[in-house]
Design an enzyme around this catalytic site. Structure first.
Site, PDB file in Angstrom:
ATOM      1  N   CYS A  97    -134.815 -51.978 -18.437  1.00 27.92           N
ATOM      2  CA  CYS A  97    -135.770 -50.632 -18.627  1.00 27.92           C
ATOM      3  C   CYS A  97    -136.976 -51.103 -19.408  1.00 27.92           C
ATOM      4  O   CYS A  97    -137.866 -51.893 -18.402  1.00 27.92           O
ATOM      5  CB  CYS A  97    -134.799 -49.793 -19.369  1.00 27.92           C
ATOM      6  SG  CYS A  97    -135.334 -48.135 -19.135  1.00 27.92           S
ATOM      7  N   HIS A 192    -129.352 -49.560 -18.142  1.00 28.51           N
ATOM      8  CA  HIS A 192    -128.919 -50.369 -19.299  1.00 28.51           C
ATOM      9  C   HIS A 192    -127.453 -50.683 -19.347  1.00 28.51           C
ATOM     10  O   HIS A 192    -126.491 -49.854 -19.783  1.00 28.51           O
ATOM     11  CB  HIS A 192    -129.039 -49.127 -20.509  1.00 28.51           C
ATOM     12  CG  HIS A 192    -130.448 -48.480 -20.907  1.00 28.51           C
ATOM     13  ND1 HIS A 192    -131.196 -49.574 -21.757  1.00 28.51           N
ATOM     14  CD2 HIS A 192    -131.277 -47.742 -20.256  1.00 28.51           C
ATOM     15  CE1 HIS A 192    -132.508 -48.562 -21.769  1.00 28.51           C
ATOM     16  NE2 HIS A 192    -132.434 -47.642 -20.953  1.00 28.51           N
ATOM     17  N   GLU A 194    -126.052 -52.380 -21.246  1.00 26.15           N
ATOM     18  CA  GLU A 194    -125.658 -52.508 -22.636  1.00 26.15           C
ATOM     19  C   GLU A 194    -125.333 -51.208 -23.232  1.00 26.15           C
ATOM     20  O   GLU A 194    -124.533 -51.126 -24.386  1.00 26.15           O
ATOM     21  CB  GLU A 194    -126.974 -53.176 -23.406  1.00 26.15           C
ATOM     22  CG  GLU A 194    -128.054 -52.028 -23.813  1.00 26.15           C
ATOM     23  CD  GLU A 194    -128.829 -52.108 -22.777  1.00 26.15           C
ATOM     24  OE1 GLU A 194    -128.648 -52.465 -21.667  1.00 26.15           O
ATOM     25  OE2 GLU A 194    -130.135 -51.530 -22.900  1.00 26.15           O
TER      26      GLU A 194
HETATM   27  N1  GLN Z   1    -139.848 -45.124 -20.216  1.00 23.55           N
HETATM   28  C1  GLN Z   1    -139.758 -45.942 -21.121  1.00 23.55           C
HETATM   29  C2  GLN Z   1    -141.029 -47.153 -21.081  1.00 23.55           C
HETATM   30  O1  GLN Z   1    -141.841 -46.874 -20.329  1.00 23.55           O
HETATM   31  C3  GLN Z   1    -138.350 -47.074 -20.748  1.00 23.55           C
HETATM   32  C4  GLN Z   1    -137.262 -46.123 -21.148  1.00 23.55           C
HETATM   33  C5  GLN Z   1    -136.158 -46.861 -21.690  1.00 23.55           C
HETATM   34  O2  GLN Z   1    -136.091 -48.020 -22.007  1.00 23.55           O
HETATM   35  N2  GLN Z   1    -135.066 -46.290 -21.606  1.00 23.55           N
HETATM   36  O3  GLN Z   1    -140.981 -48.024 -21.942  1.00 23.55           O
END
Ligand code: GLN
Length: 213
Positions: A97, A192, A194
């Protein structure tokens, strides 16, 4: 302490005495979830907060969280250039992410001045699904991991808009939008693993670490 139980006690305090040595970038985000999962797979985990911490690891996880914050803190603590250089020199890295965003060579929807470590030949679109309320979970086929499908949690997730010639798509949503990629020893996922107890991406990352260390 010495004697026959010294090693056992040391291991109980600090984890296994052997096993791949990996770091989790611990500036912000879901560090604990990654560290717990990696320890469960037998890795020796270091929380990376200072450039010196990089000397004792053979692989690095970039957690989910907020990429703009992690980027700013990494620069503040003098970690950005050493991490960037380590990636360029072949360090295996797994980003989830926000971690995927930090690994991308190109981002869409960055805030003013936002930088990445780079390494993955992809264009990543931040917050591609909308805000927190548009977070969702779904099952994804990931041919490289085999059956069963991956149960994936998307939380203010990015999308991989474009996969360059050096990177390979590992998973896509049913409409074809790419959500996981691999390039050599680098893995990035929009979701994710995890937080859903999915260990196969971490195991694949550890395989890269073992192969390169
Ligand atoms: N929207 C977040 C970002 O731009 C990422 C979101 C996440 O890691 N769950 O960093």
């Amino acid at each position: 302490m010495s004697g026959p139980h010294a090693g056992v006690l040391a291991e109980a305090r600090s984890g296994p005495a052997s096993g791949p040595r990996v770091g989790v970038l611990a500036l912000q985000g879901d560090v604990r979830e990654h560290a717990g999962l990696l320890s469960g797979l037998g890795a020796r985990v270091t929380r990376v907060r200072r450039p010196d911490d990089l000397a004792v690891i053979d692989g690095l996880v970039l957690p989910g969280g907020e990429s703009t914050v992690i980027d700013k803190l990494a620069r503040l603590y003098g970690l950005r250039d050493p991490i960037r250089d380590a990636i360029a020199a072949g360090l295996p890295v797994f980003g989830t992410c926000a971690g995927l965003i930090l690994l991308a060579d190109r981002i869409v929807g960055a805030i003013e001045g936002q930088q990445t470590f780079g390494g993955l030949d992809v264009t990543v679109r931040r917050n591609a699904f909308g805000g927190q309320v548009d977070s969702f979970e779904t099952d994804l086929d990931v041919p490289a991991l085999g059956a069963p499908p991956v149960h994936a949690a998307f939380i203010r997730a990015p999308l991989i808009d474009q996969v360059g010639p050096d990177a390979l798509a590992l998973a896509a949503l049913p409409d074809g939008r790419v959500v996981a990629v691999e390039q050599g020893a680098l893995i990035g996922t929009s979701f994710h693993p995890e937080v859903t107890g999915e260990a196969r991406f971490h195991r694949r990352f550890l395989d890269h670490v073992i192969a390169r260390s």
